[in-house]
Design an enzyme around this catalytic site. Structure first.
Site, PDB file in Angstrom:
ATOM      1  N   ARG A 218      24.065  66.195  20.276  1.00 14.30           N
ATOM      2  CA  ARG A 218      22.677  65.672  20.878  1.00 14.30           C
ATOM      3  C   ARG A 218      21.409  66.154  20.093  1.00 14.30           C
ATOM      4  O   ARG A 218      20.374  65.297  19.976  1.00 14.30           O
ATOM      5  CB  ARG A 218      22.758  65.863  22.388  1.00 14.30           C
ATOM      6  CG  ARG A 218      23.700  65.101  23.239  1.00 14.30           C
ATOM      7  CD  ARG A 218      23.585  65.288  24.510  1.00 14.30           C
ATOM      8  NE  ARG A 218      24.368  64.666  25.233  1.00 14.30           N
ATOM      9  CZ  ARG A 218      24.572  64.789  26.568  1.00 14.30           C
ATOM     10  NH1 ARG A 218      23.932  65.606  27.451  1.00 14.30           N
ATOM     11  NH2 ARG A 218      25.546  64.234  27.328  1.00 14.30           N
TER      12      ARG A 218
ATOM     13  N   HIS B  15      18.063  64.396  25.325  1.00 16.06           N
ATOM     14  CA  HIS B  15      19.238  63.480  25.241  1.00 16.06           C
ATOM     15  C   HIS B  15      18.666  62.058  24.053  1.00 16.06           C
ATOM     16  O   HIS B  15      17.434  61.775  24.330  1.00 16.06           O
ATOM     17  CB  HIS B  15      19.714  62.481  26.467  1.00 16.06           C
ATOM     18  CG  HIS B  15      20.810  61.901  26.452  1.00 16.06           C
ATOM     19  ND1 HIS B  15      21.080  60.662  25.691  1.00 16.06           N
ATOM     20  CD2 HIS B  15      22.061  62.293  27.115  1.00 16.06           C
ATOM     21  CE1 HIS B  15      22.130  60.305  25.781  1.00 16.06           C
ATOM     22  NE2 HIS B  15      22.861  61.140  26.483  1.00 16.06           N
TER      23      HIS B  15
ATOM     24  N   HIS C  57      16.435  66.368  28.708  1.00 15.15           N
ATOM     25  CA  HIS C  57      17.589  66.068  29.653  1.00 15.15           C
ATOM     26  C   HIS C  57      18.071  67.437  30.185  1.00 15.15           C
ATOM     27  O   HIS C  57      18.446  67.052  31.473  1.00 15.15           O
ATOM     28  CB  HIS C  57      18.757  65.458  28.367  1.00 15.15           C
ATOM     29  CG  HIS C  57      19.810  65.210  29.334  1.00 15.15           C
ATOM     30  ND1 HIS C  57      19.968  63.871  30.081  1.00 15.15           N
ATOM     31  CD2 HIS C  57      21.046  65.415  29.015  1.00 15.15           C
ATOM     32  CE1 HIS C  57      21.184  63.735  30.780  1.00 15.15           C
ATOM     33  NE2 HIS C  57      22.081  64.670  29.997  1.00 15.15           N
TER      34      HIS C  57
END
Length: 380
Positions: free
Chosen positions: A284, A238, A345
């Site tokens: 991302r 992330h 993440h």
């Protein structure tokens, strides 16, 4: 002293995937759910941004499928993507029927949709900036009220129980061994069907958005029992975790960028347009690599996410959780930028399954982040 428990369905994991399945299957038999810690301590509870689904008349299944394939670097399985996207609206409707209170907008009472990286439309339904808590708390309440579901908190699954199957070269999964952390004893949980819903493995990284429980237990157990795993090299980072010595794992939701927040260098200069024409709304992996590149180029510890140019009332209404958490560390996001760094993440790979969640072992299924369905390619 060990105990022996029997059920029709054993669900290992108590996040959104595990509890949703338990509620769906409770009418078919007795369900036992194992939770590694307290039931609200998994990754689901801490999710902020929202859930992507085709809910707006200006959006389409084709657009969502295309965005997903593009974000996955061409490695998604299109049949799995289409299967999921086509059912997204129904899944959201089911959550609403359970009582999840998603954010509404305007006098007509419609749901507010935001936009996140990699999406070409506003299609993220959310509950302010605490969507995971809203979804998870609702599911927990429903599970606790369901007489056919028994929840075992503080039970760490250790190994699957398998046996030879008559008439088949495959092994059959018949349960699991689990450590009861409260009495420090290993107990036997036998079941006709076992489902792994144990989440991802990002806690293997030093810097991660995940809680301590996300250590890949389910993937490891399935692999030891003979299941294939795939795409374990694709761990999504992330782009924006709060950079502060006491913050540990606090995520700054992608929805800030969806609502117009800018990424800035320490000098205040924006930089994302140099890496992608979508700027802050690129997928991302692109944004995380850009931040990492600039941090290394400049030799700085973090970069900055800035939404202070938006009205303070707007920020307080849409991002109360982020605002309150940052204030605990002396950062007023209505007036100053937020120091951020990328962090591990989401585990894009996992236990290989078919479209029904079936693994290589008979009667063993895997769902949610712990499974590899083909929905996520090189990036979620």
């Amino acid at each position: 002293m060990s105990n022996h428990f029997s059920s029709d369905i054993l669900v290992i994991g108590s996040g959104a995937a595990g509890l949703t399945l338990a509620l769906q299957l409770a009418r078919h038999g007795r369900v036992h759910v194992l939770s590694k810690n307290a039931v609200n301590e998994g990754s689901t509870w801490f999710a902020q941004g929202g859930i992507a689904a085709v809910l707006d008349d200006d959006d389409s299944i084709e657009a969502h499928v295309s965005d997903t394939l593009n974000a996955g670097g061409g490695l998604c399985h299109e049949d799995a993507v289409r299967f999921t996207v086509e059912r997204s609206k129904g899944a959201i409707r089911w959550l609403i029927d359970q009582g999840v209170n998603f954010t509404r907008e305007g006098s007509n009472g419609g749901y507010h949709l935001t936009q996140e990286g990699g999406h070409s439309h506003r299609r993220i339904i959310h509950s302010a900036d605490a969507t995971g808590e809203a979804v998870h708390s609702t599911l927990i309440d429903r599970v606790r009220a369901e007489p056919n579901i028994e929840l075992f908190e503080d039970h760490v699954a250790l190994n699957l129980i398998t046996q030879a199957d008559k008439g088949s070269p495959k092994l059959r999964c018949t349960g699991a061994y689990a450590l009861n952390r409260r009495d420090d004893h290993v107990h036997v949980f036998q079941s006709r069907v076992v489902v792994l819903a144990t989440g991802g493995a990002s806690k293997v990284y030093l810097y991660t958005s995940n809680p301590d429980s996300a250590s890949g237990d389910g993937i490891a157990m399935a692999w030891r029992a003979g299941c294939r795993v795939a795409n374990m090299e694709f761990n999504q980072f992330h782009p924006t975790c709060l950079y502060h010595p006491r913050a540990k794992t606090f995520l700054i939701t992608e929805a800030l960028r969806g609502e117009g927040a800018y990424l800035r260098l320490p000098s205040g200069e924006r930089f994302m347009t140099r890496f992608d024409e979508r700027a802050e709304l690129a997928p991302r992996d692109i944004v995380a690599r850009a931040i990492d590149h600039e941090m290394k180029r400049l030799g700085c510890d973090c970069l900055y996410l800035d939404i202070s140019h938006k009205p303070a009332e707007f920020i307080s209404e849409h991002f109360p959780t982020v605002k309150a958490r940052c204030l605990e560390f002396g950062i007023d996001i209505t007036k100053e930028p937020i120091p951020v760094v990328p962090a591990a993440h989401y585990t894009c790979g996992g236990i290989m399954v078919d479209h029904h969640g079936q693994t290589d072992l008979l009667n063993l299924y895997a769902i949610g982040e712990t499974s590899f369905t083909g929905l996520h390619g090189a990036n979620r």
